[in-house]
Design a protein around this motif. Structure first.
Motif, PDB file in Angstrom:
ATOM      1  N   CYS A 247       0.699  -1.169  -0.061  1.00  0.00           N
ATOM      2  CA  CYS A 247       0.004  -0.126  -0.031  1.00  0.00           C
ATOM      3  C   CYS A 247       0.797   1.226   0.038  1.00  0.00           C
ATOM      4  O   CYS A 247       0.382   2.296  -0.143  1.00  0.00           O
ATOM      5  N   LYS A 294      -8.882   4.278   1.394  1.00  0.00           N
ATOM      6  CA  LYS A 294      -8.773   4.083   2.725  1.00  0.00           C
ATOM      7  C   LYS A 294      -8.418   2.431   3.096  1.00  0.00           C
ATOM      8  O   LYS A 294      -8.670   1.745   2.157  1.00  0.00           O
ATOM      9  N   TYR A 295      -8.238   2.120   4.115  1.00  0.00           N
ATOM     10  CA  TYR A 295      -7.950   1.068   4.747  1.00  0.00           C
ATOM     11  C   TYR A 295      -9.020   0.223   4.417  1.00  0.00           C
ATOM     12  O   TYR A 295      -8.695  -0.958   3.865  1.00  0.00           O
ATOM     13  N   ARG A 298      -9.168  -0.902   0.691  1.00  0.00           N
ATOM     14  CA  ARG A 298      -7.920  -1.355   0.285  1.00  0.00           C
ATOM     15  C   ARG A 298      -8.154  -3.070   0.469  1.00  0.00           C
ATOM     16  O   ARG A 298      -7.834  -3.918  -0.224  1.00  0.00           O
ATOM     17  N   GLN A 299      -8.348  -3.180   1.858  1.00  0.00           N
ATOM     18  CA  GLN A 299      -8.649  -4.474   2.347  1.00  0.00           C
ATOM     19  C   GLN A 299      -9.799  -5.211   1.547  1.00  0.00           C
ATOM     20  O   GLN A 299      -9.535  -6.458   1.103  1.00  0.00           O
ATOM     21  N   ARG A 314       1.911   0.107   6.395  1.00  0.00           N
ATOM     22  CA  ARG A 314       0.746   1.051   6.471  1.00  0.00           C
ATOM     23  C   ARG A 314      -0.642   0.553   6.956  1.00  0.00           C
ATOM     24  O   ARG A 314      -1.300   1.167   7.747  1.00  0.00           O
ATOM     25  N   CYS A 315      -0.885  -0.648   6.751  1.00  0.00           N
ATOM     26  CA  CYS A 315      -1.997  -1.283   7.061  1.00  0.00           C
ATOM     27  C   CYS A 315      -2.088  -1.508   8.540  1.00  0.00           C
ATOM     28  O   CYS A 315      -3.078  -1.492   9.163  1.00  0.00           O
ATOM     29  N   GLU A 318      -3.075   1.884   9.993  1.00  0.00           N
ATOM     30  CA  GLU A 318      -4.374   2.133   9.462  1.00  0.00           C
ATOM     31  C   GLU A 318      -5.292   1.381  10.350  1.00  0.00           C
ATOM     32  O   GLU A 318      -6.645   1.375  10.470  1.00  0.00           O
ATOM     33  N   ALA A 319      -4.882   0.034  10.495  1.00  0.00           N
ATOM     34  CA  ALA A 319      -5.778  -0.972  10.983  1.00  0.00           C
ATOM     35  C   ALA A 319      -6.489  -0.631  12.539  1.00  0.00           C
ATOM     36  O   ALA A 319      -7.834  -0.915  12.828  1.00  0.00           O
ATOM     37  N   ASP A 326      -9.362   7.515   9.263  1.00  0.00           N
ATOM     38  CA  ASP A 326      -8.758   7.267   7.958  1.00  0.00           C
ATOM     39  C   ASP A 326      -8.777   8.326   6.789  1.00  0.00           C
ATOM     40  O   ASP A 326      -8.045   8.776   6.356  1.00  0.00           O
TER      41      ASP A 326
END
Length: 421
Positions: A247, A294-295, A298-299, A314-315, A318-319, A326
């Motif tokens: 990411c 945003k997280y 992306r996930q 990064r994840c 941001e998790a 976010d």
């Protein structure tokens, strides 16, 4: 789109680029590409041509009410250049065996060379017959995803006949078929009705779909601020398929579809350049989508499209954020990316002066440096900036090129303005 780096130094640069990176096995990731030597920002790491290209358009393109709708590309796989409308003075060549009663669905070529080459390869007589019959298929093939998958399978089975070595390369790529694959069952029954090569089978169809899901790159339409960017075609790139996702990538991909270069052999090539200096032994990663997502988005995309959960640095940060946190961290309290970057830049000036993205890892927004330095702020773009290729060891970086809109920012103006060329 700018074509300032489209050439990439030609064949010599492409050959040199392959020596800069190598394939390695990484635990938990499988095959990956790593730096074989220290890499410089902007360095051309890879130029790759597709072994297979197929259209992202539906078989039947209905015109909007009351008007003629023209979307057409050269059907030679390595060209796929946008064609002018029929009202222009350009001379276009059609497939001599395809029905021409639906003008908006004609198979066309931009030159005699493309026509001759395609009729002996990517648009063989079997492909011509198969696509003609698929255009007449009723629902459920009318679903767009199914149409694109059918196009891919026709191209893949055709590849098995015209280039068995390339087909073996396709089968060697990552991607395992599911035991109970309803899409494969339906699509194989469809392909079986088209008199495919005798070695076709349900197991092979399922395997081919798995390879496509994990390895296809979308060839995007050239950028325009006033409209959403769409996919023109998909391609399978045998070497580029080894790039894993991050990411916060350290390399980004450029394609120059319809750029001002005359070579139809390379219109669908992709080029990968280093975003910043990379030490020897470090994995080279791309982002599979725009880095501003945003997280949670992306996930979701990685899980649905590629079947994995990202645990990049990064994840991991941001998790722990909520979706609102976010978005505010990325876009600012007023929804402005520049505002968010300026605020974080003011708070961490000393860290940014070091030129090291990792220097801000203790801040609340450790990847702000990446967004400030490497994200294009042109309206509706969200591309990634990479330095222009260095011409010699002593030449400083002269500017940054966006991999989406193609604009170039002079390096000495990146922090002080928005001068584009």
């Amino acid at each position: 789109m700018s074509s300032i780096a489209a050439g990439g130094g030609g064949a010599a640069a492409a050959a040199a680029a392959t020596a800069l990176i190598g394939v390695s096995e990484i635990e938990g990731k499988g095959r990956a590409l790593v730096a074989s030597q220290p890499l410089r920002a902007g360095e051309l790491l890879l130029r790759d041509s597709p072994i297979l290209v197929y259209s992202a358009l539906p078989f039947m393109i209905p015109p909007p009410p009351g008007q003629y709708h023209h979307i057409s590309y050269c059907y030679r796989a390595n060209c796929f250049r946008s064609l002018p409308p029929p009202s222009s003075s350009a001379t276009l060549l059609s497939c001599p065996t395809c029905p021409d009663n639906q003008a908006q669905n004609q198979v066309l070529f931009c030159s005699p060379r493309c026509q001759t080459t395609a009729l002996a390869s990517s648009h063989s007589p079997w492909v011509c017959q198969a696509l003609t019959r698929l255009r007449a298929c009723p629902s459920p093939l009318l679903q767009h995803d199914r149409q694109v998958q059918a196009r891919y399978l026709v191209a893949a089975y055709n590849l098995s006949v015209i280039s068995p070595p390339a087909f073996r390369t396709l089968l060697s790529l990552q991607g395992e078929s599911a035991a109970d694959n309803h899409a494969a069952i339906f699509l194989h029954s469809l392909i079986s009705s088209l008199s495919p090569p005798p070695h076709s089978s349900l197991e092979l169809t399922a395997a081919l779909l798995a390879k496509d899901k994990l390895n296809a790159f979308g060839l995007m339409e050239p950028f325009a601020e006033e409209r959403e960017r769409s996919v023109r075609a998909y391609g399978i790139y045998p070497r580029a398929s080894f790039f894993n996702h991050d990411c916060l990538p350290n390399a980004c991909r450029f394609d120059y579809v319809d750029a001002d270069h005359p070579d139809a052999d390379h219109n669908t090539d992709i080029i990968v350049r280093a975003i910043h200096d990379v030490p020897q032994g470090r994995e080279i990663c791309l982002s599979y989508f725009p880095v501003n997502l945003k997280y949670s988005d992306r996930q979701r995309r990685l899980r649905e499209d590629y079947g994995f959960i990202c645990e990049c640095d990064r994840c991991k940060v941001e998790a722990n954020w909520s979706d609102n946190d976010d978005e505010e961290e990325i876009m600012g309290s007023n929804g402005d990316l520049n505002e968010a970057m300026d605020e974080d830049f003011d708070e961490n000036t000393d860290d940014y002066d070091s030129g090291d993205p990792a220097a801000t890892e203790d801040s609340d927004f450790p990847h702000a440096y990446f967004f400030l330095t490497y994200m294009c702020n042109r309206n509706n773009c969200w591309g990634t900036l990479a330095p222009l290729p260095p011409s010699s060891g002593a030449t400083p970086i002269s500017g940054m090129e966006c991999n989406v809109c193609g604009n170039v920012k002079h390096f000495d103006e990146l922090m002080g303005g928005d001068v584009l060329v």
